[in-house]
Design an enzyme around this catalytic site. Structure first.
Site, PDB file in Angstrom:
ATOM      1  N   HIS A 117      32.830  42.010  44.190  1.00  0.00           N
ATOM      2  CA  HIS A 117      33.921  41.370  43.451  1.00  0.00           C
ATOM      3  C   HIS A 117      33.514  41.073  41.995  1.00  0.00           C
ATOM      4  CE1 HIS A 117      37.494  38.613  43.237  1.00  0.00           C
ATOM      5  NE2 HIS A 117      36.745  38.026  42.315  1.00  0.00           N
ATOM      6  N   GLU A 118      32.356  40.448  41.821  1.00  0.00           N
ATOM      7  CA  GLU A 118      31.917  40.104  40.466  1.00  0.00           C
ATOM      8  C   GLU A 118      31.647  41.380  39.656  1.00  0.00           C
ATOM      9  OE1 GLU A 118      32.540  37.281  39.559  1.00  0.00           O
ATOM     10  OE2 GLU A 118      32.554  36.173  41.444  1.00  0.00           O
ATOM     11  N   HIS A 168      34.779  42.667  38.283  1.00  0.00           N
ATOM     12  CA  HIS A 168      35.160  41.986  37.036  1.00  0.00           C
ATOM     13  C   HIS A 168      34.411  42.572  35.837  1.00  0.00           C
ATOM     14  CE1 HIS A 168      37.887  39.125  38.673  1.00  0.00           C
ATOM     15  NE2 HIS A 168      36.992  38.346  39.265  1.00  0.00           N
ATOM     16  N   HIS A 217      42.068  40.139  39.396  1.00  0.00           N
ATOM     17  CA  HIS A 217      42.382  39.865  40.796  1.00  0.00           C
ATOM     18  C   HIS A 217      43.572  40.684  41.275  1.00  0.00           C
ATOM     19  CE1 HIS A 217      40.115  35.831  40.526  1.00  0.00           C
ATOM     20  NE2 HIS A 217      39.314  36.846  40.791  1.00  0.00           N
ATOM     21  N   CYS A 218      43.500  41.028  42.552  1.00  0.00           N
ATOM     22  CA  CYS A 218      44.470  41.933  43.149  1.00  0.00           C
ATOM     23  C   CYS A 218      45.175  41.178  44.280  1.00  0.00           C
ATOM     24  CB  CYS A 218      43.698  43.124  43.697  1.00  0.00           C
ATOM     25  SG  CYS A 218      44.662  44.251  44.667  1.00  0.00           S
ATOM     26  N   CYS A 231      40.857  48.287  46.936  1.00  0.00           N
ATOM     27  CA  CYS A 231      42.054  48.934  47.468  1.00  0.00           C
ATOM     28  C   CYS A 231      42.320  50.186  46.634  1.00  0.00           C
ATOM     29  CB  CYS A 231      43.258  47.998  47.418  1.00  0.00           C
ATOM     30  SG  CYS A 231      43.898  47.745  45.760  1.00  0.00           S
ATOM     31  N   CYS A 276      42.999  49.477  42.874  1.00  0.00           N
ATOM     32  CA  CYS A 276      41.815  49.047  42.123  1.00  0.00           C
ATOM     33  C   CYS A 276      40.828  50.209  41.997  1.00  0.00           C
ATOM     34  CB  CYS A 276      41.151  47.858  42.806  1.00  0.00           C
ATOM     35  SG  CYS A 276      42.148  46.352  42.712  1.00  0.00           S
TER      36      CYS A 276
HETATM   37 ZN    ZN Z   1      37.277  36.874  40.735  1.00  0.00          ZN
HETATM   38 ZN    ZN Z   2      42.998  45.833  44.788  1.00  0.00          ZN
END
Ligand code: ZN
Ligand code: ZN
Lengths: 445, 179
Positions: free
Chosen positions: B132-133, B136, B142-143, B167, B170
């Site tokens: 996740h990071e 970024h 964010h999704c 996903c 993304c």
């Molecule tokens: Zn985040």
């Molecule tokens: Zn996504």
């Protein structure tokens, strides 16, 4: 897509502005900052902001005075005030003066995100009410529910008609048909979409684990619990809870569940404070709940409370005409995720897929395509990439030994009895493979 | 900067197998080279005695200034309780479109919530946090897809609700950025 929601942060402390700026930018908002009330007001005169997040205590004009002026400028502005512990009284005053809410510094990330989602929901709902008068909303964010058959169209129509309401839904269908996808689609198209969709796989948990899972517990309820644990019902506040395999819960859990559904209130394990949560419930099962009610294993009152709307997801063999579209979709999905050039499928392979009866439904098809892309030549999926010839999914196989025997034979045939390649594919050494071959008496055909 | 390289630096003790698993998962998701290193920092400089936590803003800047390079995206891995002045805790944070992020396993452990330890679960959660990071740092925001790793998680068990992968939207965005 709706337009980006804009947020103005007003705080004299740079670190606060920076942290909040980053937080909201990552969340996809349009964000700007002002270091004092005067600057904020002049920015507001030039540009509208959907949400204003302002500190109460600032040198010069304070947050309360600014709030009154903002309200004069635009009475429906959403202003959230930030306060330190010592100034909760002023926060209460701010609410009286029309603030949307207040948060105490430092914030719990969970509370902050809840608060902003509440505000965003209010903004988009009022915009949507405007739009609704003009047009019918169509379904968005329906991942993986692909097809043109009458059967899948009926499912999509059911999703559309139930999404806007708060009714409980029971989704039925064989395993692998995509019941969870239906639940997600309902949630993503409902007014609750800004809040979490929380899934619980009831079948995977024992009764006592399920209790803590659903209701949470207080810190100290168990040794070592340093923090409270939120239960799934609490996490689903304002959102949706998805209870998968609902038919597996014990009779005691059925009573507990019925009570929560009726009151929307519960107590954490080891706690005494009543917590309320506004959630919508969606359940799924591959069992026939009605007949479970008849034979007394599922409570009738719970059944009627849950089964306000029923959505039936058909098995793949009843929607064969969707197979080509699904195949194309999964190819695109997995080629993208593996960063490969898109592949095609040859027509013989496709027709064999259309003849296959897919006991594991869409999930089985998806796994097959994913696997075919991994093992294939990178250009075209052909029959030999698909495990359709000697399917090991046979009802007559029950023991692990039998399954192992069939699987080894299948892989041996696939690699024309090349021992090294078969051993590599099975991730065992060659000696192990030879031992298995003699143990099961396997022979090349 | 070379976005096709990721460096994970552990500050504090992590089991070698554990780190290898994190690195493998990251590599699989971003399809780039992943390096694991050990960093040595005196964490007491970042400790805030009034909050009894470690300052995440200072730590991410420390990693950015003294450990990151233009040849890689860098994630610092910690096992202490992180906060930033405005929030009571964070699981991690990163510079959007930047080269640096941090993540901590501290609040990812079940024990702190009084539930049985589950090493596999801590690993899964940390992988999701790190992916996740990193997302970024590649510029992903964010999704809303419930299973997407870029969905925001503000509560520990929220993390369990999402997957460890990007996903399709993304993923497309990531592929576009990398081109
Ligand atoms: Zn985040
Ligand atoms: Zn996504």
């Amino acid at each position: 897509m709706a337009k980006k929601i804009s947020i103005l942060i007003v705080d004299d402390e740079e670190s606060v502005r920076d942290s909040l700026f980053n937080w909201f930018i990552e969340d996809g908002y349009h964000v700007e900052c002002a270091e004092n009330a005067k600057k904020a007001l002049s920015m507001l005169e030039n540009e509208g902001f959907d949400i204003i997040l302002a500190d109460i205590k600032m040198p010069g004009m304070d947050g309360l005075e600014m709030l009154r002026r903002i309200k004069l400028l635009k009475s429906d502005s959403i202003v959230i005030v930030m306060t330190a512990f010592a100034t909760v009284d002023t926060a209460v005053q701010a609410l009286k003066d029309g603030a949307f809410d207040y948060v105490t510094k430092p914030f719990d990330p969970d509370d902050l995100s809840h608060l902003i989602r509440n505000a965003s929901k209010q903004i988009t709902l009022s915009e949507e009410n405007e739009n609704l008068k003009q047009k019918v909303v169509s379904l968005e964010n329906v991942e993986d529910l692909i097809g043109k058959s009458g059967a899948i169209k009926l499912v999509l129509k059911d999703i559309e008609s139930v999404a806007q309401s708060n009714s409980s839904v029971v989704i039925t269908g064989e395993s692998g048909t995509g019941k969870e996808l239906v639940a997600r689609a309902i949630h993503s198209n409902s007014p609750r979409r800004y809040f979490p969709l929380v899934s619980v796989h009831c079948g995977a948990l024992t009764e006592s684990l399920l209790e803590s899972e659903l209701f949470g517990h207080e810190k100290g309820a168990f040794t070592g619990a340093m923090y409270n644990r939120k239960g799934r019902f609490e996490m689903a506040d304002n959102g949706t809870i998805f209870l998968d395999e609902i038919a597996t819960i014990s009779t005691k859990m059925q009573i507990d569940l019925l009570r929560v559904l009726e009151s929307k209130k519960f107590v954490r394990v080891g706690g005494n404070k009543e917590i309320s949560s506004d959630f919508r419930v969606i359940c799924a099962t591959n069992r026939d709940l009605k007949s479970m009610v008849e034979n007394g294993t599922f409570r009738e009152d719970l059944y009627y409370r849950l089964n306000v709307v029923n959505i039936y997801v058909p098995p793949l063999r009843e929607r064969i005409e969707d197979i080509p579209l699904l195949v194309e979709y999964f190819i695109r999905k997995y080629c993208t995720s593996m960063n490969r050039q898109p592949v095609t499928i040859d027509s013989a392979a496709l027709s064999r897929l259309e003849e296959f009866n897919f006991p594991g439904n869409v999930r089985e098809l998806e796994n097959m395509i994913e696997r075919a892309i991994v093992i294939g030549n990178g250009k075209k999926i052909t029959l030999k990439d698909l495990p359709l010839e000697k399917s090991i999914i046979s009802n007559s196989v029950e023991s692990l030994d039998e399954l192992e025997k069939l699987h080894i034979l299948q892989i041996l045939n696939k690699y024309s009895w090349n021992i090294s390649r078969t051993a590599k594919a099975l991730k065992v050494d060659r000696v192990t493979l030879y031992n298995k071959i003699s143990k099961y008496g396997l022979k090349a055909e | 900067m070379d976005p096709r390289h990721i460096t994970l630096i552990s500050f504090g003790y992590f089991d070698a197998d554990f780190l290898r698993n994190v690195a493998e998962a990251v590599k699989k998701e971003f399809l780039v080279n992943v390096n694991v290193k050990e960093g040595h920092l005196d964490l007491s400089e970042f400790y805030d005695p009034t909050r009894r936590q470690y300052n995440g803003v200072k730590l991410v800047n420390e990693v950015e200034n003294n450990y990151s390079s233009d040849h890689s995206k860098t994630i610092g891995l910690f096992n202490v309780d992180l906060f930033i002045p405005i929030l009571t805790y964070i699981f991690g944070q990163a510079f959007l479109n930047g080269r640096t992020g941090i993540a901590s396993s501290y609040r990812l452990s079940n024990e702190r919530y009084g539930i049985q330890t589950d090493d596999r679960l801590i690993l899964e959660r940390l992988i999701k946090e790190v992916v996740h990071e990193l997302g970024h740092t590649y510029g992903l925001i964010h999704c809303h897809i419930p299973t997407c790793v870029m969905r925001s998680s503000t509560y520990v068990e929220d993390i369990d609700q999402k997957g460890s992968k990007l996903c399709i939207n993304c993923r497309n965005e990531y592929n576009r950025i990398l081109k």
